[in-house]
Motif scaffolding. Structure first.
Motif, PDB file in Angstrom:
ATOM      1  N   ALA A 133       0.846  -1.195   0.000  1.00 14.16           N
ATOM      2  CA  ALA A 133       0.000   0.000   0.000  1.00 14.16           C
ATOM      3  C   ALA A 133       0.874   1.234   0.000  1.00 14.16           C
ATOM      4  O   ALA A 133       1.821   1.344   0.743  1.00 14.16           O
ATOM      5  CB  ALA A 133      -0.913  -0.003   1.220  1.00 14.16           C
ATOM      6  N   LYS A 193       2.543   2.627  -5.056  1.00 14.60           N
ATOM      7  CA  LYS A 193       2.215   3.254  -6.334  1.00 14.60           C
ATOM      8  C   LYS A 193       2.473   4.751  -6.313  1.00 14.60           C
ATOM      9  O   LYS A 193       2.802   5.340  -7.302  1.00 14.60           O
ATOM     10  CB  LYS A 193       0.740   3.027  -6.667  1.00 14.60           C
ATOM     11  CG  LYS A 193       0.481   1.875  -7.553  1.00 14.60           C
ATOM     12  CD  LYS A 193      -0.976   1.887  -7.949  1.00 14.60           C
ATOM     13  CE  LYS A 193      -1.261   0.765  -8.893  1.00 14.60           C
ATOM     14  NZ  LYS A 193      -2.660   0.672  -9.221  1.00 14.60           N
ATOM     15  N   ARG A 194       2.303   5.351  -5.172  1.00 14.56           N
ATOM     16  CA  ARG A 194       2.452   6.792  -5.058  1.00 14.56           C
ATOM     17  C   ARG A 194       3.875   7.195  -4.679  1.00 14.56           C
ATOM     18  O   ARG A 194       4.114   8.330  -4.334  1.00 14.56           O
ATOM     19  CB  ARG A 194       1.466   7.320  -4.021  1.00 14.56           C
ATOM     20  CG  ARG A 194       0.042   7.162  -4.466  1.00 14.56           C
ATOM     21  CD  ARG A 194      -0.880   7.859  -3.468  1.00 14.56           C
ATOM     22  NE  ARG A 194      -2.238   7.669  -3.858  1.00 14.56           N
ATOM     23  CZ  ARG A 194      -2.994   6.638  -3.478  1.00 14.56           C
ATOM     24  NH1 ARG A 194      -2.516   5.726  -2.681  1.00 14.56           N
ATOM     25  NH2 ARG A 194      -4.233   6.540  -3.889  1.00 14.56           N
ATOM     26  N   ASP A 242      -5.600   1.589  -4.139  1.00 13.74           N
ATOM     27  CA  ASP A 242      -4.475   0.673  -4.328  1.00 13.74           C
ATOM     28  C   ASP A 242      -4.589  -0.599  -3.497  1.00 13.74           C
ATOM     29  O   ASP A 242      -3.592  -1.284  -3.286  1.00 13.74           O
ATOM     30  CB  ASP A 242      -3.130   1.350  -4.006  1.00 13.74           C
ATOM     31  CG  ASP A 242      -2.864   2.569  -4.858  1.00 13.74           C
ATOM     32  OD1 ASP A 242      -3.373   2.628  -5.990  1.00 13.74           O
ATOM     33  OD2 ASP A 242      -2.150   3.459  -4.385  1.00 13.74           O
ATOM     34  N   LYS A 243      -5.782  -0.909  -3.009  1.00 10.40           N
ATOM     35  CA  LYS A 243      -5.944  -2.095  -2.161  1.00 10.40           C
ATOM     36  C   LYS A 243      -7.057  -2.992  -2.685  1.00 10.40           C
ATOM     37  O   LYS A 243      -7.899  -2.583  -3.468  1.00 10.40           O
ATOM     38  CB  LYS A 243      -6.277  -1.686  -0.725  1.00 10.40           C
ATOM     39  CG  LYS A 243      -5.150  -0.946  -0.044  1.00 10.40           C
ATOM     40  CD  LYS A 243      -5.513  -0.569   1.365  1.00 10.40           C
ATOM     41  CE  LYS A 243      -4.334   0.170   1.980  1.00 10.40           C
ATOM     42  NZ  LYS A 243      -4.656   0.790   3.225  1.00 10.40           N
ATOM     43  N   THR A 271      -9.509   0.431  -8.528  1.00 14.93           N
ATOM     44  CA  THR A 271      -8.810   0.723  -9.786  1.00 14.93           C
ATOM     45  C   THR A 271      -8.628   2.216 -10.020  1.00 14.93           C
ATOM     46  O   THR A 271      -7.898   2.605 -10.917  1.00 14.93           O
ATOM     47  CB  THR A 271      -9.555   0.111 -10.984  1.00 14.93           C
ATOM     48  OG1 THR A 271     -10.903   0.594 -10.987  1.00 14.93           O
ATOM     49  CG2 THR A 271      -9.551  -1.413 -10.916  1.00 14.93           C
ATOM     50  N   THR A 301      -2.770  -6.398  -1.627  1.00 12.00           N
ATOM     51  CA  THR A 301      -3.018  -5.091  -2.227  1.00 12.00           C
ATOM     52  C   THR A 301      -3.039  -5.194  -3.728  1.00 12.00           C
ATOM     53  O   THR A 301      -2.523  -6.145  -4.304  1.00 12.00           O
ATOM     54  CB  THR A 301      -1.970  -4.059  -1.789  1.00 12.00           C
ATOM     55  OG1 THR A 301      -0.683  -4.546  -2.147  1.00 12.00           O
ATOM     56  CG2 THR A 301      -2.029  -3.803  -0.298  1.00 12.00           C
TER      57      THR A 301
END
Length: 177
Positions: free
Chosen positions: A3, A6-7, A112-113, A125, A175
């Motif tokens: 988690a 992605k960021r 994101d989970k 999504t 995730t």
């Protein structure tokens, strides 16, 4: 993927651990099916969700693996949207045209989970951004009232039955990719 990864957040950092931390379960408060594009929503107490069709009876059915098989919004955001429009009563789920209204859980925390609604496993999504029809449906300023509060889109990972009152929980240690 952990988690927050992605960021660009290091999952081992203090912020990464907070993002991956526990969340209080929520509750499914409402189910709505959109039988056709622009058709009025139909409220349901129960629904079936499949990997192949998404929410059975919804016009997005038949798009296996699609990123918008199910749309969700928080009940708490319905009240905020109404406040931005100067209304005393919360916006109606019929107006926002989302499939599921959840309460007691922050949908931003599900980004994101993977998460469960009852026995169904969904994967977030992306954001469910408002469309240009929000001004038509909610009146002037409707689009901007929904910005940032439109909810999430999700794909189906494991199908099953859902019912109003089901728990909404983060899938532990799993995730989205």
């Amino acid at each position: 993927m952990a988690a927050g990864a992605k960021r660009g957040v290091n999952p081992e950092s203090p912020l990464g651990r907070l993002i991956a931390g526990p969340m209080r379960p929520g509750r499914l408060a409402w189910i709505g099916l959109r039988p056709a594009r622009h058709a009025p929503l139909v409220a349901a107490e129960r629904a079936r969700i499949t990997i192949e069709a998404g929410l059975v009876g919804d016009h997005y059915a038949g798009r296996p693996g699609g990123s918008r098989q199910v749309t969700l919004i928080q009940a708490e955001d319905l009240a905020a949207i109404a406040g931005f429009l100067g209304r005393a009563e919360p916006a109606s789920p019929f107006e926002l045209r989302r499939n599921l209204v959840v309460e007691g859980i922050n949908l931003l925390g599900l980004a994101d989970k993977r998460f469960r609604v009852g026995g169904v496993l969904l994967e977030a999504t992306g954001g469910c951004h408002p469309c240009s029809r929000m001004n038509e449906i909610l009146g002037d300023g409707g689009y901007n009232a929904v910005r940032g509060r439109g909810g999430l889109t999700a794909r189906v990972v494991e199908g099953g039955e859902i019912a109003v009152g089901d728990a909404v929980t983060v899938e532990t240690a799993v995730t989205a990719r």
